[in-house]
Enzyme design. Sequence first.
Site, PDB file in Angstrom:
ATOM      1  N   ARG A   1      -9.978   0.738   8.178  1.00 30.13           N
ATOM      2  CA  ARG A   1      -9.498  -0.608   9.409  1.00 30.13           C
ATOM      3  C   ARG A   1     -10.951  -0.891  10.037  1.00 30.13           C
ATOM      4  O   ARG A   1     -10.407  -2.593   9.960  1.00 30.13           O
ATOM      5  CB  ARG A   1      -8.462   0.221  10.013  1.00 30.13           C
ATOM      6  CG  ARG A   1      -7.214  -0.424  10.260  1.00 30.13           C
ATOM      7  CD  ARG A   1      -6.260  -0.556   9.535  1.00 30.13           C
ATOM      8  NE  ARG A   1      -5.159  -0.782  10.079  1.00 30.13           N
ATOM      9  CZ  ARG A   1      -3.850  -0.651   9.935  1.00 30.13           C
ATOM     10  NH1 ARG A   1      -3.725   0.701   8.623  1.00 30.13           N
ATOM     11  NH2 ARG A   1      -2.953  -1.327   9.950  1.00 30.13           N
TER      12      ARG A   1
ATOM     13  N   LYS B   1       0.645  -1.384  -0.292  1.00 29.58           N
ATOM     14  CA  LYS B   1      -0.066  -0.143  -0.133  1.00 29.58           C
ATOM     15  C   LYS B   1       0.823   1.216   0.067  1.00 29.58           C
ATOM     16  O   LYS B   1       0.489   2.371  -0.865  1.00 29.58           O
ATOM     17  CB  LYS B   1      -0.815   0.202   1.537  1.00 29.58           C
ATOM     18  CG  LYS B   1      -2.367  -1.410   1.033  1.00 29.58           C
ATOM     19  CD  LYS B   1      -3.064  -0.752   2.422  1.00 29.58           C
ATOM     20  CE  LYS B   1      -2.016  -0.994   3.914  1.00 29.58           C
ATOM     21  NZ  LYS B   1      -1.627  -2.128   4.127  1.00 29.58           N
TER      22      LYS B   1
ATOM     23  N   ARG C   1      10.757  -0.927  10.380  1.00 29.17           N
ATOM     24  CA  ARG C   1       9.142  -0.443  11.878  1.00 29.17           C
ATOM     25  C   ARG C   1       9.277  -1.626  13.208  1.00 29.17           C
ATOM     26  O   ARG C   1       9.300  -2.494  12.824  1.00 29.17           O
ATOM     27  CB  ARG C   1       7.843  -0.683  11.227  1.00 29.17           C
ATOM     28  CG  ARG C   1       7.526   1.162  10.722  1.00 29.17           C
ATOM     29  CD  ARG C   1       6.755   0.801   9.481  1.00 29.17           C
ATOM     30  NE  ARG C   1       5.688   0.349  10.300  1.00 29.17           N
ATOM     31  CZ  ARG C   1       4.360  -0.009   9.533  1.00 29.17           C
ATOM     32  NH1 ARG C   1       4.099   0.339   8.283  1.00 29.17           N
ATOM     33  NH2 ARG C   1       3.200  -0.859  10.473  1.00 29.17           N
TER      34      ARG C   1
ATOM     35  N   ARG D   1      -1.246  -8.579  12.993  1.00 28.45           N
ATOM     36  CA  ARG D   1      -1.709  -8.092  12.034  1.00 28.45           C
ATOM     37  C   ARG D   1      -1.945  -8.002  11.110  1.00 28.45           C
ATOM     38  O   ARG D   1      -3.274  -7.855  10.663  1.00 28.45           O
ATOM     39  CB  ARG D   1      -0.602  -6.433  12.143  1.00 28.45           C
ATOM     40  CG  ARG D   1       0.151  -5.476  12.596  1.00 28.45           C
ATOM     41  CD  ARG D   1       1.608  -4.920  12.429  1.00 28.45           C
ATOM     42  NE  ARG D   1       1.100  -4.300  10.733  1.00 28.45           N
ATOM     43  CZ  ARG D   1       2.238  -3.906  10.032  1.00 28.45           C
ATOM     44  NH1 ARG D   1       3.578  -4.503  10.298  1.00 28.45           N
ATOM     45  NH2 ARG D   1       2.342  -3.584   9.217  1.00 28.45           N
TER      46      ARG D   1
ATOM     47  N   ARG E   1      10.698  -4.731   4.594  1.00 25.10           N
ATOM     48  CA  ARG E   1      10.211  -3.450   4.585  1.00 25.10           C
ATOM     49  C   ARG E   1      11.358  -2.817   5.597  1.00 25.10           C
ATOM     50  O   ARG E   1      12.154  -2.997   6.482  1.00 25.10           O
ATOM     51  CB  ARG E   1       9.008  -3.634   4.865  1.00 25.10           C
ATOM     52  CG  ARG E   1       8.887  -1.885   4.420  1.00 25.10           C
ATOM     53  CD  ARG E   1       7.725  -1.272   5.097  1.00 25.10           C
ATOM     54  NE  ARG E   1       6.608  -2.298   6.274  1.00 25.10           N
ATOM     55  CZ  ARG E   1       5.405  -2.220   5.847  1.00 25.10           C
ATOM     56  NH1 ARG E   1       4.606  -1.523   5.413  1.00 25.10           N
ATOM     57  NH2 ARG E   1       4.731  -3.124   6.675  1.00 25.10           N
TER      58      ARG E   1
HETATM   59  P1  AMP Z   1       0.075   0.518   8.737  1.00 24.77           P
HETATM   60  O1  AMP Z   1       0.972   2.018   8.476  1.00 24.77           O
HETATM   61  O2  AMP Z   1      -1.575   1.604   8.462  1.00 24.77           O
HETATM   62  O3  AMP Z   1       0.364  -0.420   8.846  1.00 24.77           O
HETATM   63  O4  AMP Z   1      -0.814   0.879  10.446  1.00 24.77           O
HETATM   64  C1  AMP Z   1       0.500   1.106  11.679  1.00 24.77           C
HETATM   65  C2  AMP Z   1      -0.641   0.433  13.005  1.00 24.77           C
HETATM   66  O5  AMP Z   1      -0.625   1.626  12.997  1.00 24.77           O
HETATM   67  C3  AMP Z   1      -1.139  -0.532  12.521  1.00 24.77           C
HETATM   68  O6  AMP Z   1      -1.609  -1.678  13.107  1.00 24.77           O
HETATM   69  C4  AMP Z   1      -2.891   0.327  13.747  1.00 24.77           C
HETATM   70  O7  AMP Z   1      -2.008  -0.333  15.303  1.00 24.77           O
HETATM   71  C5  AMP Z   1      -2.659   1.573  13.701  1.00 24.77           C
HETATM   72  N1  AMP Z   1      -3.305   2.487  12.904  1.00 24.77           N
HETATM   73  C6  AMP Z   1      -3.494   2.430  11.156  1.00 24.77           C
HETATM   74  N2  AMP Z   1      -4.191   3.457  10.891  1.00 24.77           N
HETATM   75  C7  AMP Z   1      -5.418   3.265  12.054  1.00 24.77           C
HETATM   76  C8  AMP Z   1      -6.761   2.741  12.159  1.00 24.77           C
HETATM   77  N3  AMP Z   1      -7.681   3.687  10.863  1.00 24.77           N
HETATM   78  N4  AMP Z   1      -7.360   2.620  12.848  1.00 24.77           N
HETATM   79  C9  AMP Z   1      -6.639   1.911  14.306  1.00 24.77           C
HETATM   80  N5  AMP Z   1      -5.402   1.349  14.114  1.00 24.77           N
HETATM   81  C10 AMP Z   1      -4.884   2.144  12.593  1.00 24.77           C
END
Ligand code: AMP
Length: 214
Positions: A88, A13, A160, A171, A127
Amino acid sequence: MRLIILGPPGAGKGTQSSQIVDKYNVAHISTGDILRENIANGTELGKKAKSYMDEGKLVPDEIILGLMEDKLTSDEAKDGFLLDGFPRNTLQAVSLDAMLDKNDMKIDKVININVDPEVLISRATSRRVCPECGETYNLLSKAPKVDGICDNDGAELIIRSDDTKETVSKRINVYNEQTKPLIDYYKAQGTLFDVDGSKSIDDVTDEIFKGIKS
Ligand code: AMP
């Protein structure tokens, strides 16, 4: 143009989002990036979010929805946006529709990137990201020119904190349980198109651009 990009962790993404925002000149609104920035800056929001993120769980909806309401009505979003990592779950999707309605906006397209589950863990754990400019690399498909160093600014790349094998599997489970139902939600709205995320980065980008135009 108002877009959403959906897909499990490791689907690409972030990489595809960079291509899309460059081509369509829209704001890249990534909830994950915003949360990580808040953690790096030691804000109250960052402190609240960190433990959930480190455990691979979703940050509570009220935190995310407050954040997004501000973002969507900000100047940054006025010429269009790509939402990456939001919504999400179903509550966030329904709340997003209400926010958009209130502001006379609507989503034009939802991009859904599909990737086989076996590929996801190895992709996500390969990553690397630049802590300075946010550029994402992948040792399997998009390695930096010099090992461990960002091509753009020479900063040392980092992993990360939620990209460990254990957290990535969690996740992926959270994605399957809470985010995957959004595919049907947006199919019912007629805005979603599927993309095969197992192809090369450039082929996936081409498929996305075709889908947005159609
Ligand atoms: P990402 O970079 O999109 O993979 O997000 C990393 C982490 O941030 C996720 O595993 C969640 O803990 C948190 N996170 C990101 N976006 C959301 C969202 N829309 N709702 C809840 N938690 C989020």
